[in-house]
Design an enzyme around this catalytic site. Structure first.
Site, PDB file in Angstrom:
ATOM      1  N   HIS A   1      -6.249  -1.793  15.377  1.00  0.00           N
ATOM      2  CA  HIS A   1      -6.481  -1.071  14.121  1.00  0.00           C
ATOM      3  C   HIS A   1      -6.287  -1.981  12.907  1.00  0.00           C
ATOM      4  CE1 HIS A   1      -6.372   2.621  11.568  1.00  0.00           C
ATOM      5  NE2 HIS A   1      -5.627   1.837  10.807  1.00  0.00           N
ATOM      6  N   GLU A   2      -5.170  -2.665  12.867  1.00  0.00           N
ATOM      7  CA  GLU A   2      -4.897  -3.509  11.693  1.00  0.00           C
ATOM      8  C   GLU A   2      -5.888  -4.663  11.632  1.00  0.00           C
ATOM      9  OE1 GLU A   2      -3.017  -2.007   9.739  1.00  0.00           O
ATOM     10  OE2 GLU A   2      -2.145  -0.671  11.234  1.00  0.00           O
TER      11      GLU A   2
ATOM     12  N   GLU B   1       0.848  -1.187   0.000  1.00  0.00           N
ATOM     13  CA  GLU B   1       0.000   0.000   0.000  1.00  0.00           C
ATOM     14  C   GLU B   1       0.883   1.236   0.000  1.00  0.00           C
ATOM     15  OE1 GLU B   1      -2.796   0.380   3.220  1.00  0.00           O
ATOM     16  OE2 GLU B   1      -3.711   2.134   2.321  1.00  0.00           O
TER      17      GLU B   1
ATOM     18  N   GLY C   1       3.582   2.460  10.789  1.00  0.00           N
ATOM     19  CA  GLY C   1       3.325   1.659  11.984  1.00  0.00           C
ATOM     20  C   GLY C   1       3.102   0.192  11.689  1.00  0.00           C
ATOM     21  N   ALA C   2       2.192  -0.081  10.753  1.00  0.00           N
ATOM     22  CA  ALA C   2       1.839  -1.471  10.459  1.00  0.00           C
ATOM     23  C   ALA C   2       1.000  -1.498   9.193  1.00  0.00           C
ATOM     24  CB  ALA C   2       1.041  -2.066  11.614  1.00  0.00           C
ATOM     25  N   MET C   3       0.748  -2.717   8.698  1.00  0.00           N
ATOM     26  CA  MET C   3       0.012  -2.850   7.447  1.00  0.00           C
ATOM     27  C   MET C   3      -0.920  -4.053   7.501  1.00  0.00           C
ATOM     28  SD  MET C   3      -0.598  -1.755   4.437  1.00  0.00           S
ATOM     29  CE  MET C   3      -1.870  -2.571   3.491  1.00  0.00           C
ATOM     30  N   GLU C   4      -2.148  -3.803   7.062  1.00  0.00           N
ATOM     31  CA  GLU C   4      -3.238  -4.767   7.263  1.00  0.00           C
ATOM     32  C   GLU C   4      -3.380  -5.824   6.174  1.00  0.00           C
ATOM     33  OE1 GLU C   4      -3.665  -1.433   6.482  1.00  0.00           O
ATOM     34  OE2 GLU C   4      -5.356  -1.182   5.110  1.00  0.00           O
TER      35      GLU C   4
ATOM     36  N   HIS D   1      -9.197  -3.564  10.255  1.00  0.00           N
ATOM     37  CA  HIS D   1      -9.158  -3.380   8.800  1.00  0.00           C
ATOM     38  C   HIS D   1      -9.613  -4.637   8.056  1.00  0.00           C
ATOM     39  CE1 HIS D   1      -7.651   0.496   7.680  1.00  0.00           C
ATOM     40  NE2 HIS D   1      -6.479   0.391   8.261  1.00  0.00           N
TER      41      HIS D   1
ATOM     42  N   GLU E   1      -9.587   4.316   6.464  1.00  0.00           N
ATOM     43  CA  GLU E   1      -8.723   4.775   7.559  1.00  0.00           C
ATOM     44  C   GLU E   1      -9.485   5.546   8.636  1.00  0.00           C
ATOM     45  OE1 GLU E   1      -6.167   3.397   8.011  1.00  0.00           O
ATOM     46  OE2 GLU E   1      -5.448   2.710   6.074  1.00  0.00           O
TER      47      GLU E   1
HETATM   48  N1  B3K Z   1      -2.865   1.089   5.684  1.00  0.00           N
HETATM   49  C1  B3K Z   1      -1.554   1.224   6.246  1.00  0.00           C
HETATM   50  C2  B3K Z   1      -0.835   2.444   5.832  1.00  0.00           C
HETATM   51  C3  B3K Z   1      -0.171   2.330   4.509  1.00  0.00           C
HETATM   52  C4  B3K Z   1       0.672   3.551   4.263  1.00  0.00           C
HETATM   53  C5  B3K Z   1       1.188   3.607   2.889  1.00  0.00           C
HETATM   54  N2  B3K Z   1       2.045   4.720   2.679  1.00  0.00           N
HETATM   55  C6  B3K Z   1      -1.582   1.165   7.731  1.00  0.00           C
HETATM   56  C7  B3K Z   1      -2.844   1.502   8.383  1.00  0.00           C
HETATM   57  O1  B3K Z   1      -3.374   2.576   8.274  1.00  0.00           O
HETATM   58  O2  B3K Z   1      -3.387   0.669   9.028  1.00  0.00           O
HETATM   59 ZN    ZN Z   2      -5.279   1.963   8.835  1.00  0.00          ZN
END
Ligand code: B3K
Ligand code: ZN
Length: 902
Positions: free
Chosen positions: A306-307, A130, A270-273, A310, A329
């Site tokens: 949060h993740e 992403e 921070g993290a990615m879902e 998602h 988001e």
């Molecule tokens: N969806 C990702 C963020 C991606 C950032 C890309 N530059 C994390 C989050 O909001 O949960």
């Molecule tokens: Zn998010």
């Protein structure tokens, strides 16, 4: 082999209005990876079909920094061309029948310093796709509205990469010849490519099985590097709580047999879902009491939540295009905020969480909304989408969702969510679709009745101001509040239309402080102590009847809308609110307003800050009362006693003199330190013993208050030449059995520039030299030191040369460079411009490594136009220096050119 270097393609403005559906759909994709840091081979086998609604001659696939070797259509060679980074295929089969497309490329993960696409971190492979990173792995329709079924085969050296992970379920694994092995994963859900992930490396995992309400078992796993297992318990517990909460609150059950979290120390955010395979920054996974603070524990819980959330809001229903980013988001931040609040055992802890969230919104998002990067929650255009992962999309977006909940009620909102999933599950949709579902599920609500106007929150940028005046008619015993709303001009938006603003209100007796029963004129009965007034015109009033004496208004309780309230409160009124308001948010807010009014008065006065009066006696006395209050809890006290930040104070002023603001605030801190000396001693002693460590809200609050007290005691000691408290701080630093107490004690010494801070810092470093996340704290503390601000830059320059510093690691870069440039205004804004020169050097240096991180740093000078001289001119020169660089990334160029635009 064709080599394509197209990341420096010229900036191109993408507009929301230009959206068209894709000309082709990708139904299935099978990716086969031969993983090698120097040269990874990627075989991409897809089935596609034309979209009959969008006739097009050519298929244009996105790609970035790929080496292309082969393209086959239905198994046969075909002609193709490369155009502006895209692979263009013109001779495709006619008709609507599916066809296969096979693309073979290679890439170089070891050289991927952007950390987008496939990269190597500590000898393991990770991906980040992403928003547009998948195109750095293979050619694809890299857009969220193209959803495909993925099968992934990974092949790699078995000894170096024993763990091979991708989305979904493990179909098979096998040992290959020449020491390699393979694993094939099948994701049971279709997904956009930004949710693809793979991980390969030497990892260990903590795992646990949970059973959802339907009786289905699910395997939860947290993967980390060997040696970090003792820091995974909290993340696992947070994940379990998330699974339970989403099912209980919204009826959303885990839809996967296996849900994995993997931690990496090289991560841009921070993290990615990613579906079923979340990739996390170690900062939001690893914690034990020796290495992580209470704040770290709380952040982990909220980011894991949060993740996980998602998985439904973002993954099951995703965004049609990136302009709709807040669809997932804003909604998911709202959900993680609610999750953290629902986990609080006490009502006061819920209020503390709300105050903390609002504080972030006001100190970071409000300035963004007033600066050159201001954009609506649903933006209209962008150059680089990565620049729009902002506090506006996230935190203001969450406030917009929260207002919807306020307007339809908690149960109504749950119904709205249910309808949203009934309508859109499995699809890529828009913010309009979400708002429509919530409104349609609640047809009688003010949201449904004013939906088009409510949606201005999505389309208009800028923070609305609410000017409030009051009128008390003693003879008629009526009290009227008049509201006038306005919204400042933002880039590209001159005129604004009125918003729908939910305003939660109460009245307190001026003398008694007691909550007044509310009778609204025109309404039929008493509405209790709190009333929700929904404003939708530019100007509106509300009149309360049977009001015997002029009350004190409590406006915007719970921060019911993301607006600025201007009401000419007297100090006496604010003191009444601070002492009595049953709404804890406004109680805290009253204290902030009192401090802010004193700060602004001192900044405007000609007196030099050291002799300025700063805080008045009434404020100090009120703070003493709060500190010593028998029933308020410690976390709330700590928030009330925290002065507004320099950034927040600056945001209230037309012209910013950062050194003056810094001097005034430091003077206020000294006043609080000395005037409340005995009270701090009492507070420390009363809160420093907390038994066996638990990161729960109650004991975290007690540690926070003890830490604050120790900080003030060390500050006061400086003026009285007292050696006792610094000595106690050093002792506590050495003896503490948890990182929160240890770090608070270290900060108390560093922030009061006590000579003991030198051995303490050295000891801290040697104790934790092998703990990356703790070293980040060590760097950040020194770069963020507010005392003797002039000495911070030389110290930061020295730390750049420290063997533990590494600009390529985003966490480390943030801990030193961002802590200085973005979080320490008193040290950064120097009259000799050296802070800005440092900033421009590092924006440029980072840009060559990692444009996304560089563009974040570039935002440190967003508000330069408000600066007083000589800062303003020096900041402009620094910005110009950055734009003058020829091969700047689109990321940084967009930020600095918006900053310099007229
Ligand atoms: N969806 C990702 C963020 C991606 C950032 C890309 N530059 C994390 C989050 O909001 O949960
Ligand atoms: Zn998010």
């Amino acid at each position: 082999m064709l080599q394509l270097r197209d990341s420096s393609a010229p900036a191109h403005l993408v507009r929301r209005a230009d959206y068209t559906a894709p000309a082709f759909w990708i139904d299935t994709v099978h990716l086969t990876f031969d993983l090698d840091p120097a040269k990874t081979r990627v075989l991409n086998q897809m089935t596609l079909r034309r979209n009959p609604d969008v006739p097009a001659a050519a298929l244009r696939l996105d790609g970035d920094e790929l080496n292309l070797a082969r393209v086959l259509v239905n198994g046969a060679g075909t002609s193709f061309k490369l155009d502006a980074g895209q692979l263009v295929l013109e001779n495709l089969p006619e008709g609507n029948e599916p066809f296969t497309l096979e693309i073979f490329t290679t890439c170089t993960p070891a050289k991927n310093t952007k950390l987008m696409g496939l990269y190597v971190s500590n000898d393991s492979f990770f991906t980040q796709c992403e928003a547009e990173g998948f195109r750095r792995i293979t050619y694809f329709l890299d857009r969220p509205d193209v959803m495909a079924m993925f099968t992934v085969t990974l092949r790699a050296d078995k000894e170096k990469y024993p763990v091979l992970l991708s989305n979904g379920n493990l179909l098979e694994s096998a040992t290959l010849e020449d020491g390699r092995h393979s694993a094939t994963w099948v994701d049971p859900f279709k997904k956009p490519c930004y949710l693809f992930a793979l991980v390969a490396g030497m990892l260990v995992c903590r795992q646990q099985q949970v059973v959802s309400r339907s009786g289905k078992p699910h395997l939860l796993q947290v993967y980390v590097r060997p040696g970090d297992m003792d820091k995974t318990e909290h993340a696992m517990q947070s994940l379990i709580k998330s699974v339970i909460w989403d099912e209980a609150r919204f009826g959303l059950a885990l839809d996967l047999e296996r849900f994995m979290i993997v931690a990496t120390s090289d991560f841009n955010m921070g993290a990615m879902e990613n579906k079923g395979l979340n990739v996390f920054n170690t900062k939001y996974v690893l914690a034990n009491q020796a290495t992580a603070t209470d704040v770290d524990f709380a952040n982990i819980e909220s980011v894991v939540g949060h993740e996980y959330f998602h998985n439904w809001t973002g993954n099951r229903i995703t965004c049609r295009d990136w302009f709709q980013l807040s669809l997932k988001e804003g909604l998911t931040v709202f959900r993680d905020q609610e999750f953290s609040m629902d986990l609080c055992a006490e009502a006061s802890a819920r209020a503390v969480k709300r105050i903390e969230d609002v504080r972030v919104l006001r100190t970071v998002q409000f300035p963004e909304d007033a600066g050159p990067m201001a954009h609506p929650v649903r933006p209209d255009s962008y150059v680089e989408i990565n620049n729009f992962y902002t506090v506006t999309i996230y935190e203001k977006g969450a406030e917009v969702v929260r207002m919807m909940q306020t307007l339809v009620g908690r149960d109504g909102f749950a119904k709205g969510m249910t309808l949203y999933f009934a309508r859109h599950d499995g699809n890529a949709v828009t913010c309009d679709d979400f708002a429509q579902a919530v409104a349609d599920a609640n047809p009688e609500s003010p949201l449904a009745q004013q939906l088009p106007q409510f949606k201005r929150w999505y389309s208009q940028a800028g923070t609305p101001h609410l000017a409030v005046t009051s009128h008390f008619d003693a003879a008629a015993q009526t009290y009227t509040l008049n509201f006038v709303q306005s919204c400042p001009v933002t880039p590209g938006q001159e005129a604004k239309e009125p918003f729908v603003i939910p305003i939660s209100l109460g009245l307190l007796g001026a003398a008694s402080g007691a909550a007044q029963p509310l009778r609204v004129q025109g309404g039929c009965q008493s509405v209790g102590d709190s009333h929700l007034f929904v404003m939708s015109q530019a100007q509106e009033s509300i009149t309360f009847e049977q009001v015997p004496e002029e009350p004190v208004p409590s406006i915007l309780r719970g921060f019911s809308a993301p607006v600025v309230v201007d009401y000419a409160y007297t100090d006496a009124q604010l003191l009444t609110l601070l002492a009595n308001d049953p709404d804890p948010f406004n109680r805290w807010e009253a204290g902030q307003r009192l401090a802010l009014q004193s700060a602004i008065k001192s900044i405007a006065s000609s007196a030099i800050p050291s002799s300025a009066t700063g805080l008045n006696d009434a404020y100090i006395a009120a703070m003493r009362t709060v500190l010593r209050h028998p029933t308020l809890d410690a976390a709330f006290k700590e928030l009330v006693l925290t002065l507004p930040s320099e950034t927040y104070i600056a945001d209230q002023l037309e012209v910013i003199d950062p050194q003056r603001i810094h001097a005034v605030r430091e003077r206020m801190r000294e006043q609080l330190a000395t005037a409340l000396l005995e009270d701090w001693q009492w507070a420390y002693t009363a809160h420093c013993q907390n038994g066996a460590y638990q990161p729960d809200t109650l004991s975290s609050g007690r540690r926070a208050l003890a830490g604050m007290a120790l900080g003030y005691l060390c500050l006061a000691a400086r003026h009285t030449a007292d050696a006792v408290w610094p000595g106690k701080a050093y002792q506590r630093f050495k003896d503490a059995d948890n990182m929160t107490d240890r770090f608070n004690a270290l900060s108390a010494l560093v922030q009061s520039a006590h000579p003991l801070s030198t051995p303490a810092l050295a000891r801290f470093h040697s104790l934790f030299q092998h703990e990356e996340l703790v070293l980040d704290k060590w760097f950040a503390l020194q770069a963020g030191c507010t005392d003797r601000a002039g000495e911070v830059l030389p110290a930061v320059r020295q730390l750049l040369k420290h063997p533990n510093f590494n600009l390529r690691n985003p966490n480390r870069a943030r801990s030193l460079i961002f802590s200085y440039c973005s979080a320490n205004p008193g040290a950064f804004h120097r009259t000799d411009a050296a802070g800005y020169v440092f900033w421009s050097d590092h924006v440029l240096e980072l840009d060559a490594i990692n444009p996304q991180v560089a563009a974040r740093l570039a935002r440190a000078l967003d508000r330069w136009k408000k600066l007083a001289e000589p800062y303003r001119q020096a900041a402009r020169e620094a910005l110009q220096r950055v734009t003058a660089k020829a091969d700047l990334s689109n990321d940084v160029r967009e930020v600095v050119s918006r900053a310099l635009a007229d």
